[in-house]
Write an enzyme that holds these catalytic residues in place. Structure first.
Site, short mmCIF file in Angstrom:
data_model
loop_
_atom_site.label_atom_id
_atom_site.label_comp_id
_atom_site.label_asym_id
_atom_site.label_seq_id
_atom_site.Cartn_x
_atom_site.Cartn_y
_atom_site.Cartn_z
N HIS A 167 0.84 -1.20 0.00
CA HIS A 167 0.00 0.00 0.00
C HIS A 167 0.87 1.26 0.00
CE1 HIS A 167 -3.64 2.37 1.17
NE2 HIS A 167 -2.72 3.13 1.75
N GLU A 168 1.82 1.31 0.93
CA GLU A 168 2.66 2.51 1.04
C GLU A 168 3.59 2.65 -0.16
OE1 GLU A 168 1.73 4.65 3.03
OE2 GLU A 168 0.46 3.37 4.28
N HIS A 190 1.80 4.67 -2.69
CA HIS A 190 1.96 6.12 -2.46
C HIS A 190 3.35 6.59 -2.88
CE1 HIS A 190 -1.79 6.92 -0.41
NE2 HIS A 190 -1.58 5.97 0.50
N GLU A 250 -4.44 7.88 -2.98
CA GLU A 250 -4.99 6.64 -2.42
C GLU A 250 -5.37 5.67 -3.54
OE1 GLU A 250 -4.71 6.15 0.67
OE2 GLU A 250 -5.96 4.39 1.11
#
Lengths: 489, 489
Positions: free
Chosen positions: B254-255, B258, B284
């Protein structure tokens, strides 16, 4: 608000921003990704521009003219603010920004050049840094001695001439002591492979013993040990060697000396000019007395011998007495930060003479390596074998810190004076150190030196703690007595 | 220099200082000593004052009036600078400083309160933060809807009404899907004790697989996973659970989503307003498509099953198909960040309704815990057992980030649209993912979305990538198809 209060509000915010800028330096040395170096240089230059604008804000001149100090603390704040304002207004903002940007880049180039033993790769960057610092020194000194202006940034009131005189007084006795020691048989060395994690754990324990407050600090590994920050966030770094556990332990004790100084400044001075150490020399006196006069004393090494034996098993030395001799072993070596107490100041004299020649324009960077190697051979009697053991060993010049090295020797001299006074005031010090209790010594230093922060001029805080002006005498007396006993001179 | 060039020089330096301020946040979450929290709050407030003064500098107004953009890039820069200037000039400097100081303090209080399950300890700080953010929202909105003003800070052009309509469209299909799934037998779970160091090593490998550039970033542990920084220094954090290896792995993916966005922005935009992602919602969308549509796909989980089996041995599931079901297991749970794709947006709707009630003044912080617990019971069918599983679970409100939560749901909606378009453009995507090759997908996202940075408005960059405006339809279609297959609905 009074002019004084307005001035202090401005200065407090500047101090906080300076803490932030300092944290960027810590980050760069410990955790920053390699690819971020160029961007970090731009970030540091942007911070430097902000700081320079705040420090040279013309309102400071007006506030200083109008401020009426209520007490000695306020008078000391004004003294330091005036000093900072004078320095900032003499250096153009553009030059300050270029120095920040160039040194950030030069530091990365130095680190690579050192790893690759490639002096030539570093020289163009060093030449740029040197030119900028000479430009800055010219602006600061206004036509008088430019090296004085650089030294004064780190040690208010100190001059090239006074340093030269101090070194002239030290050199013959140090050279004679070194020669006498090297004529004697060498003591044995600690021997073995020392687990890194265990070294770091023991160094954390010893840091706590010396009063380091982990709730307001942390220890990380870095190429070059250093202490960074003030007030509630004072971080140190250390390094390890698998075969030499003293590298990690005594680097840590040294940096804890710096950090303890910052951590013990009167909290009332936090985020003001008084909230940090008085000067680099006084700072170094704290790290040196922690490391040497306390950490390498016969009494404390007795305790350390026990803890290291428990941690690592057989150390390859017979007993505490042999361990003490090993800790204080005087032998050939290239590296300043690993030098023993006898030879350390000879390393400083070499750098002092080379850097003042560079600033004076008498030595070009292209000739620096040869000059270093010639001087090293003359002073130490053997040749530099590779640049990382010679001219590339120190971080300082990459950061533009010309004028900084002599404050290390000054710190040793101050530590000599403080140690003599400490022994007078705490007669049973050795009994305490032998039991692993350093608190009487660290408490004495916190009370006589550290809590004052920048309240007094550097020479004054040392004189107050010692009961009179301090020259190299006490340090040289101490060295001759200590090493005379170890080496049976 | 032209007005545009002068403006850009000013803005570039501001961006660099904003990077520095962001780095302080990273430091606080990962490495800062506990005792430094108060000082750090003062430091961040000082940085905020500097940034606010620069962003509201009246010269910006003059430069904006005089600047003549040469091209679309310049026009986009001016659009974002005007937006920032409008926001900054509407919020008084003093208020901005108080928000920075109060949220830094509130964050520390929240962390302790969460650890001690003590809601009451957090409420006074939350009340202060809320009051300040309401004051800010009132200043920004000028009497219109204050919650719109907060949302607009994170997602330009988005409004409370449009979000409410989006959630109204999503809610019935999500509730029906959830109910249908929970009627079915649950798939098995991965089982075992998973060594932390091995989890972190594998998560680093998977981060590299997803294109994370370690030369311009680093991964650390933190309480709350996050990504921080732009350009050449984009750092992420993750966390580990001994019994749940997916926590670490999917937090990391997920990170990395980003971070990849920040790392792939056109370098020509570095240190300008275009040099970061277009909005929180678009950001996001990148993290969500990395984590879910790619990372939790049947194809990629086949590869991951192999790598995890090699790393940890028997995982307690029979084969890749069972592993896929375990990765996508829909089950009861309190924690938003651990929620599955089906239930995640229900967690957001809860927060959206509570925070807009707080901002409107319809919900007092003293009633917040009860309101949370009542709504949770109504939506999920079981009661919150402790505050760290309820109202204290998220960091956001302590930082004053009201208006931020809905951008997570918006990101899911955008990810749904992007995924449909990606599948059209890369027909053999599953074959690649099954081989552990994510590069076709990450390359497509870098090309269609990430490289543009802030060049287009949030909704526009998504529409350009997808070939048309995106609503919740594609996301809901995808969820119904995927979970319909797994749960045999």
């Amino acid at each position: 608000m009074s002019a004084y209060d307005e001035l202090m509000a401005h200065v407090r915010e500047t101090q906080l921003l300076a803490e932030v800028a300092g944290r960027l330096g810590w980050d760069m040395e410990t955790v920053m990704p390699h690819g971020a170096a160029a961007q970090r240089g731009d970030e540091m230059a942007a911070m430097e521009n902000v700081l320079h604008a705040r420090r040279s804000d013309p309102r400071i001149g007006e506030w200083l003219a109008a401020a009426e100090p209520a007490d000695d603390v306020a008078r000391a704040q004004l003294r330091l603010i005036r000093r900072s304002y004078d320095q900032a207004t003499k250096v153009p903002a553009d030059l300050a920004g270029r120095i920040a940007r160039t040194t950030a880049r030069a530091h990365g180039i130095w680190a690579r050049a050192r790893a690759e033993e490639d002096v030539a790769a570093f020289l163009p960057a060093l030449a740029e840094v040197l030119a900028l610092r000479r430009e800055e020194a010219a602006a600061l000194s206004g036509g008088t001695n430019p090296y004085d202006a650089l030294v004064d940034q780190y040690e208010a009131g100190m001059t090239e001439a006074r340093l030269a005189a101090m070194f002239d007084e030290m050199r013959p006795r140090l050279v004679a002591l070194r020669a006498a020691i090297l004529d004697k048989p060498k003591p044995g060395q600690v021997n073995g492979r020392f687990d890194e994690a265990a070294q770091l754990a023991l160094s954390r324990e010893i840091a706590a013993t010396f009063g380091y407050d982990f709730d307001r600090g942390r220890i990380d590994k870095a190429v070059h040990p250093f202490s960074s920050g003030s007030g509630a966030d004072v971080r140190i770094t250390t390094r390890t060697s698998e075969t030499d556990p003293f590298n990690c332990l005594y680097s840590t004790i040294h940096e804890v000396g710096h950090a303890a100084y910052e951590q013990h400044v009167d909290p009332a001075y936090a985020a003001t000019p008084l909230g940090s150490g008085a000067s680099m020399g006084v700072h170094e006196s704290q790290s040196r007395i922690f490391e040497n006069q306390l950490g390498r004393s016969r009494a404390f090494t007795g305790h350390l011998f026990g803890r290291m034996s428990e941690t690592f098993g057989d150390l390859g030395v017979a007993d505490a007495e042999a361990f003490y001799a090993a800790v204080n072993r005087v032998s050939d070596g290239y590296i300043r930060t690993e030098a023993d107490e006898v030879q350390y100041n000879l390393h400083i004299m070499l750098r002092f003479d080379l850097e003042r020649a560079m600033i004076a324009g008498d030595l070009e960077v292209g000739d620096l390596e040869a000059a270093w190697n010639d001087r090293f051979l003359a002073d130490f009697g053997y040749a530099v074998d590779k640049p990382s053991n010679g001219v590339l060993q120190d971080v300082h010049w990459s950061y533009g810190l010309m004028g900084y090295f002599p404050t290390y020797a000054l710190g040793n001299v101050y530590a000599g004076g403080l140690h003599a006074a400490l022994r007078r005031d705490v007669p049973d010090l050795d009994d305490r150190l032998a039991a692993g209790d350093v608190s009487a010594a660290t408490g004495w230093l916190a009370e006589t030196v550290q809590r004052h922060g920048g309240l007094f001029e550097p020479a004054e805080v040392i004189a107050r703690a010692c009961g009179g002006t301090v020259g190299p005498g006490p340090l040289l007396d101490y060295l001759e007595a200590k090493f005379g006993a170890i080496y049976d001179l």
